[in-house]
Design an enzyme around this catalytic site. Structure first.
Site, PDB file in Angstrom:
ATOM      1  N   GLN A   1       0.820  -1.208   0.000  1.00  0.00           N
ATOM      2  CA  GLN A   1       0.000   0.000   0.000  1.00  0.00           C
ATOM      3  C   GLN A   1       0.861   1.268   0.000  1.00  0.00           C
ATOM      4  O   GLN A   1       2.005   1.258   0.478  1.00  0.00           O
ATOM      5  CB  GLN A   1      -0.903   0.015   1.236  1.00  0.00           C
ATOM      6  CG  GLN A   1      -1.846  -1.174   1.341  1.00  0.00           C
ATOM      7  CD  GLN A   1      -3.051  -1.036   0.439  1.00  0.00           C
ATOM      8  OE1 GLN A   1      -3.616   0.030   0.280  1.00  0.00           O
ATOM      9  NE2 GLN A   1      -3.475  -2.152  -0.151  1.00  0.00           N
TER      10      GLN A   1
ATOM     11  N   LYS B   1       0.448   7.148   6.516  1.00  0.00           N
ATOM     12  CA  LYS B   1      -0.554   6.537   5.645  1.00  0.00           C
ATOM     13  C   LYS B   1      -1.600   7.582   5.283  1.00  0.00           C
ATOM     14  O   LYS B   1      -2.248   8.150   6.182  1.00  0.00           O
ATOM     15  CB  LYS B   1      -1.213   5.345   6.346  1.00  0.00           C
ATOM     16  CG  LYS B   1      -0.259   4.180   6.575  1.00  0.00           C
ATOM     17  CD  LYS B   1      -0.991   2.917   6.993  1.00  0.00           C
ATOM     18  CE  LYS B   1      -0.059   1.726   7.051  1.00  0.00           C
ATOM     19  NZ  LYS B   1      -0.768   0.447   7.309  1.00  0.00           N
TER      20      LYS B   1
ATOM     21  N   ASP C   1      -5.946   0.860   2.336  1.00  0.00           N
ATOM     22  CA  ASP C   1      -5.877   0.990   3.787  1.00  0.00           C
ATOM     23  C   ASP C   1      -6.764   2.116   4.285  1.00  0.00           C
ATOM     24  O   ASP C   1      -6.894   3.164   3.629  1.00  0.00           O
ATOM     25  CB  ASP C   1      -4.443   1.272   4.227  1.00  0.00           C
ATOM     26  CG  ASP C   1      -3.587   0.013   4.251  1.00  0.00           C
ATOM     27  OD1 ASP C   1      -4.127  -1.071   3.985  1.00  0.00           O
ATOM     28  OD2 ASP C   1      -2.384   0.119   4.538  1.00  0.00           O
TER      29      ASP C   1
ATOM     30  N   LEU D   1       4.454   5.037  14.492  1.00  0.00           N
ATOM     31  CA  LEU D   1       5.832   5.081  14.988  1.00  0.00           C
ATOM     32  C   LEU D   1       6.614   3.865  14.510  1.00  0.00           C
ATOM     33  O   LEU D   1       6.165   2.725  14.631  1.00  0.00           O
ATOM     34  CB  LEU D   1       5.825   5.132  16.521  1.00  0.00           C
ATOM     35  CG  LEU D   1       7.141   5.551  17.190  1.00  0.00           C
ATOM     36  CD1 LEU D   1       7.473   7.004  16.846  1.00  0.00           C
ATOM     37  CD2 LEU D   1       7.070   5.370  18.701  1.00  0.00           C
ATOM     38  N   TRP D   2       7.800   4.132  13.988  1.00  0.00           N
ATOM     39  CA  TRP D   2       8.674   3.084  13.478  1.00  0.00           C
ATOM     40  C   TRP D   2       9.317   2.329  14.642  1.00  0.00           C
ATOM     41  O   TRP D   2       9.817   2.928  15.590  1.00  0.00           O
ATOM     42  CB  TRP D   2       9.764   3.703  12.599  1.00  0.00           C
ATOM     43  CG  TRP D   2      10.665   2.731  11.916  1.00  0.00           C
ATOM     44  CD1 TRP D   2      11.850   2.240  12.372  1.00  0.00           C
ATOM     45  CD2 TRP D   2      10.465   2.145  10.632  1.00  0.00           C
ATOM     46  NE1 TRP D   2      12.406   1.385  11.465  1.00  0.00           N
ATOM     47  CE2 TRP D   2      11.581   1.307  10.375  1.00  0.00           C
ATOM     48  CE3 TRP D   2       9.469   2.243   9.659  1.00  0.00           C
ATOM     49  CZ2 TRP D   2      11.715   0.573   9.205  1.00  0.00           C
ATOM     50  CZ3 TRP D   2       9.601   1.520   8.489  1.00  0.00           C
ATOM     51  CH2 TRP D   2      10.718   0.703   8.266  1.00  0.00           C
TER      52      TRP D   2
ATOM     53  N   ASP E   1      -7.042  -9.538   6.631  1.00  0.00           N
ATOM     54  CA  ASP E   1      -5.881  -9.501   5.745  1.00  0.00           C
ATOM     55  C   ASP E   1      -4.585  -9.856   6.465  1.00  0.00           C
ATOM     56  O   ASP E   1      -3.516  -9.393   6.090  1.00  0.00           O
ATOM     57  CB  ASP E   1      -5.760  -8.104   5.125  1.00  0.00           C
ATOM     58  CG  ASP E   1      -4.862  -8.077   3.908  1.00  0.00           C
ATOM     59  OD1 ASP E   1      -4.891  -9.038   3.131  1.00  0.00           O
ATOM     60  OD2 ASP E   1      -4.117  -7.089   3.742  1.00  0.00           O
TER      61      ASP E   1
ATOM     62  N   GLU F   1       4.741 -10.996  12.184  1.00  0.00           N
ATOM     63  CA  GLU F   1       6.140 -10.753  12.508  1.00  0.00           C
ATOM     64  C   GLU F   1       6.376 -10.806  14.006  1.00  0.00           C
ATOM     65  O   GLU F   1       5.498 -10.451  14.802  1.00  0.00           O
ATOM     66  CB  GLU F   1       6.585  -9.397  11.950  1.00  0.00           C
ATOM     67  CG  GLU F   1       6.638  -9.384  10.429  1.00  0.00           C
ATOM     68  CD  GLU F   1       6.891  -8.002   9.849  1.00  0.00           C
ATOM     69  OE1 GLU F   1       8.031  -7.754   9.405  1.00  0.00           O
ATOM     70  OE2 GLU F   1       5.964  -7.195   9.844  1.00  0.00           O
TER      71      GLU F   1
END
Length: 452
Positions: A146, A162, A181, A263-264, A328, A333
């Protein structure tokens, strides 16, 4: 003659007065009879005794007990909702000192089993920084199907952005994983994860970006070349699996684009295929869709044996995905170098698409394995009877792009909580509660606690 007329009038007045008295008396008696069939407000204290009534009670007594019990449940739900709102709402006075980095604080929260602790007043500072911190670099996100941006804030913190594709009330029809999304779904999913006690979803908050002044001046060349103008609106299409040029681009309103900042997470992750993933091929079903005992097959795999923590995480995630309508979850992970890592609930954008449809197949790990953490069951019990929708609505009101969800989506959450409880009760009937609940320890599970 005049005196006679007065006597006649007096008799008429007396007759009228007498008739009024009779009518008032009859109305009073009717009112008293009605009160016998409907519990008064003051009888709420007697609700706990209603469980003691047997089938030998008179119909009138049973009716009183049901009414009192209903009012007692409503009062209990109000109390629970208020307590959870007080616990999870965001307070401005809890902001960090100016010399403390919100990115360092949030980074220290992450461990093998959670993204953040259960109670962190400093969260408000992290969310505020994500919503308003200066962007010093913008680039194409390194992975995913996306469209999204990889932004770097002042201080070096990376986040994903996003963009908005749909209005809040737009219903996404078709397959349960259809459509782009929903940016607002990431925000709602994050706070829902907090309320459920999971805390496995990346921190997310809404933000308005000025593409002309905040993004284009700091954009990487490969991102910059995808910008274009359409109907006086600034747009971009980036690079991703579904990014097919201008026809697939996202557009701002003039130069202002609404979206969500996620946040990464710096920790390296390891990817696994979800056992209950879909084929995404029309007229071709996955094995779990045709085998009722598919869970037995999963339990033969080393990482899920026991059942292990990983399988319980998958079942928790199935409950979470069912609540938000996310069908979906084809991969998952974990943290690669943290032992006993949780299943991280990433990429929740395919959520809150259709408030009228409840995709039961998402719950397959639950109803096929009939296993559940006791802590998850306890939390779901707290959140039934409309509590979840009320708590989430209150917490989401803090977000910069509020309202995040429509009333229909909040009602759908409450409806789905009740449906999950029914599935759990069916599992208990099939296997018995001792074989359904995990991580009970010394806790005694009484049947009175299993009332749906």
């Amino acid at each position: 003659m005049f005196t006679g007329m007065l006597r006649i009038r007096r008799r008429k007045h007396l007759a009228t007065f007498g008739l009024v008295c009779i009518i008032m008396f009859l109305l009073y008696e009717i009112h008293q009879l009605r009160n016998l069939d409907s519990p008064e407000e003051g009888r709420r204290e007697a609700a706990p005794e209603s469980r003691l009534h047997t089938n030998n009670d008179s119909p009138k007594t049973q009716k009183l007990s049901k009414g009192a019990k209903k009012k007692s449940r409503s009062s209990e739900a109000d109390d629970i909702a208020w307590e959870l709102i007080e616990k999870y709402r965001l307070m401005e006075e809890d902001r960090l000192p100016l010399d403390v980095s919100p990115w360092q604080v949030a980074g220290k929260w992450v461990n093998a089993r959670e993204i953040m602790p259960d109670f962190v007043p400093e969260l408000v500072s992290v969310l505020k920084a994500m919503a308003f911190e200066k962007v010093i670099h913008a680039d194409i996100a390194p992975r995913g199907t996306q469209l999204k941006l990889l932004l770097t804030f002042k201080g070096g913190q990376k986040v994903l952005f996003k963009p908005k594709w749909f209005e809040r009330d737009q219903v996404i029809a078709g397959q349960p994983y259809a459509g782009q999304d929903r940016h607002n779904g990431e925000i709602a999913a994050f706070h829902l994860s907090r309320i459920l006690g999971f805390r496995k979803t990346p921190i997310a908050v809404g933000r308005y970006l000025n593409l002309e002044t905040e993004i284009i001046p700091v954009a990487a060349p490969r991102l910059l070349e995808t910008f274009f103008t359409k109907d006086n609106n600034t747009c971009f299409y980036g690079k991703c699996y579904y990014c097919k040029g201008k026809e697939s681009g996202a557009c701002a309103k003039k130069t202002i684009m609404e979206g969500t900042v996620v946040l990464w997470i710096a920790h390296k992750m390891q990817l696994f295929r979800h056992p209950w993933s879909r084929t995404y091929i029309q007229n071709k079903k996955a094995k779990w869709e045709v085998e009722d005992k598919f869970c037995d097959r999963v339990l033969q795999i080393d990482m899920y044996k026991g059942p292990g923590v990983r399988l319980l995480d998958i079942i928790d995630t199935a409950i979470f995905d069912y609540l938000i309508g996310n069908a979906d979850r084809h991969h998952y992970e974990i943290f690669q170098y943290l032992p006993d890592s949780m299943l991280i609930m990433l990429d929740n954008g395919k959520s809150f698409g259709n408030p009228y449809h409840d995709e039961r197949s998402i719950l397959a790990p639950l109803y096929q394995c009939c296993l559940l953490r006791w802590a998850t069951f306890e939390r779901l019990r707290l959140l039934r009877n409309g509590v979840m929708g009320r708590v989430l609505e209150s917490i989401l009101s803090f977000d910069p792009i509020s309202p995040v969800l429509t009333t229909l989506h909040l009602r759908a959450l409450d409806r789905r909580v009740a449906q999950i409880m029914l599935v759990v009760m069916q599992c208990i009937k099939q296997k018995g509660e001792s074989k359904v609940f995990m991580e009970v320890g010394d806790k005694v599970i009484s049947k009175k606690h299993l009332d749906p």
